[in-house]
Design an enzyme around this catalytic site. Structure first.
Site, PDB file in Angstrom:
ATOM      1  N   ARG A 212       0.804  -1.280   0.095  1.00 40.70           N
ATOM      2  CA  ARG A 212      -0.141   0.058  -0.097  1.00 40.70           C
ATOM      3  C   ARG A 212       0.789   1.253  -0.101  1.00 40.70           C
ATOM      4  NH1 ARG A 212      -3.037  -3.287  -1.547  1.00 40.70           N
ATOM      5  NH2 ARG A 212      -5.004  -3.851  -0.637  1.00 40.70           N
ATOM      6  N   GLU A 241      -2.593   7.408  -5.130  1.00 41.03           N
ATOM      7  CA  GLU A 241      -2.734   7.049  -6.582  1.00 41.03           C
ATOM      8  C   GLU A 241      -4.363   7.371  -6.880  1.00 41.03           C
ATOM      9  OE1 GLU A 241      -2.230   2.930  -6.772  1.00 41.03           O
ATOM     10  OE2 GLU A 241      -0.244   2.956  -5.884  1.00 41.03           O
ATOM     11  N   HIS A 258       1.478  -0.082  -9.824  1.00 45.42           N
ATOM     12  CA  HIS A 258       0.507  -0.770  -8.897  1.00 45.42           C
ATOM     13  C   HIS A 258      -0.110  -2.450  -9.738  1.00 45.42           C
ATOM     14  CE1 HIS A 258      -2.327  -0.673  -5.242  1.00 45.42           C
ATOM     15  NE2 HIS A 258      -2.101  -2.118  -5.530  1.00 45.42           N
ATOM     16  N   GLY A 261       1.014  -7.704  -8.617  1.00 42.79           N
ATOM     17  CA  GLY A 261       0.191  -9.066  -8.498  1.00 42.79           C
ATOM     18  C   GLY A 261      -0.732  -9.295  -9.873  1.00 42.79           C
TER      19      GLY A 261
END
Length: 384
Positions: A212, A241, A258, A261
């Site tokens: 984060r 963001e 970001h 993942g």
């Protein structure tokens, strides 16, 4: 005649038809534009983080039995409201953990090559030892690194787990962050790394944030780096963001929008986990497996010479064959240079990559444990 359950599924869930077509009727929707009227007939609602699941969306859903999010995080879910309605819900815990671990290991191996150090000589601090942190502990240990684990919350919940101190973390050579965002309280993660803590880090410390953005005070980081404190920083997440601090970009080793993942396996595994949860809930057999749906890799296997010891550069070459963070860093910088407000679109239009799990490594029994613990799909050479 029993009415088929109606699944309303966000359009970004991969392989939803393959997994759920046999369970009931499917209606797709856009998470960015969905309204309460669009999903009022839902028995089961399956989303990603784009859909804000709250009273404003669900108040017309009189038949809703279950909400699932095909993501590990669930900040977009109003759990209190669902509890008031007695609606069960679940995230896809750990679905992208391998992808984030790949991101961190790729960062480490490419920085080791750039600066000419042996990763095994670095003391690694893993901040947050959940699904991702556990995998990274195993992967760094496989590379010969000493690993320090920091997770006081887990230590309170599990008597068998002992957390290092935060002072131990600050003394390490390589720090990688994988904690949830907790704004206040005993174990706050808000600005864990601010000016005071950043200045305590040794010169040349590697600092990675792939959890984060608020874990690192971005303004303080700019100040510390601009003042000449020699840190090697990798950021996948930023404060505020998509309105990020652009002054950070030239100060980073690697920057990405970001997407740590965002692997094909990670996204599709989220769908698979929800399928497995619902099969259990509906008392149905699990008949579909993700591995049978994924496309083949251009290079899908490697056979390694028996009894051969690989160098760090060879490990890096195998890592980069599947995922090389430098490519994402270049795309991020070029994209922001063309359009400084394009963070969100760069994330949304990211070309989904593959995971180490997609590359089969055939090796002897000497290398088998190392490649297995690094996250590759590993098999012994025939005859071993």
């Amino acid at each position: 005649m029993t009415t088929q359950p109606h699944f309303f599924i966000e359009d970004s869930l991969l392989y939803a038809e393959e997994f759920f077509a046999g369970l009931g009727k499917i209606t797709r929707f856009s998470g960015r534009t969905v309204t309460a009227d669009d999903i009022k007939d839902a028995d089961y609602l399956l989303t990603r983080s784009t859909t804000k699941v709250n009273e404003a969306l669900l108040y017309k859903c009189t038949k809703l039995k279950f909400v699932g999010t095909a993501t590990a995080g669930y900040n977009h879910i109003d759990a209190d409201y669902l509890a008031e309605r007695n609606i069960e819900w679940a995230p896809a815990a750990g679905c992208n953990a391998d992808a984030v671990a790949d991101y961190v290991i790729s960062s480490g191996l490419n920085l080791a090559n750039k600066y000419g150090f042996a990763l095994k000589d670095k003391k690694i601090a893993i901040v947050g030892v959940g699904q991702i942190g556990k995998r990274l502990t195993k992967r760094f240990a496989a590379l010969g690194c000493e690993v320090v684990q920091f997770d006081p919350v887990r230590a309170e919940l599990e008597s068998a787990f002992t957390s290092a101190s935060f002072a131990d973390v600050l003394a390490c050579d390589f720090i990688t962050c994988h904690v949830p965002y907790v704004k206040s309280g005993k174990h706050t993660t808000h600005h864990m790394f601010d000016k005071q803590t950043l200045l305590k880090l040794k010169p040349e410390t590697i600092l990675i944030n792939a959890c984060r953005g608020e874990v690192i005070n971005n303004a303080d980081l700019v100040e510390v780096l601009t003042a000449g404190h020699d840190l090697r920083v990798v950021l996948d997440v930023f404060e505020n963001e998509p309105e990020i601090e652009m002054a950070l970009l030239p100060l980073l080793e690697f920057g990405t929008p970001h997407i740590a993942g965002h692997s094909l396996e990670g996204k599709a595994r989220g769908t698979e986990i929800l399928y497995q949860i619902l099969c259990q809930r509906l008392e149905l057999p699990v008949e579909i497996k993700l591995q049978d749906l994924l496309p083949a890799m251009a290079v899908d296997h490697m056979v390694l010479t028996e009894k051969y010891q690989l160098s760090q550069r060879q490990f890096r070459a195998l890592m980069n064959l599947v995922y090389d963070i430098r490519n994402d860093d270049v795309d991020f910088r070029l994209g922001l240079a063309k359009s400084p407000d394009s963070f969100d679109s760069l994330r949304r239009n990211y070309s989904i990559r593959r995971e180490l799990t997609s590359l089969k490594i055939y090796c002897d029994d000497t290398l088998y444990p190392t490649f297995t613990n690094l996250g590759f799909n590993t098999s012994l050479i025939k005859g071993e």
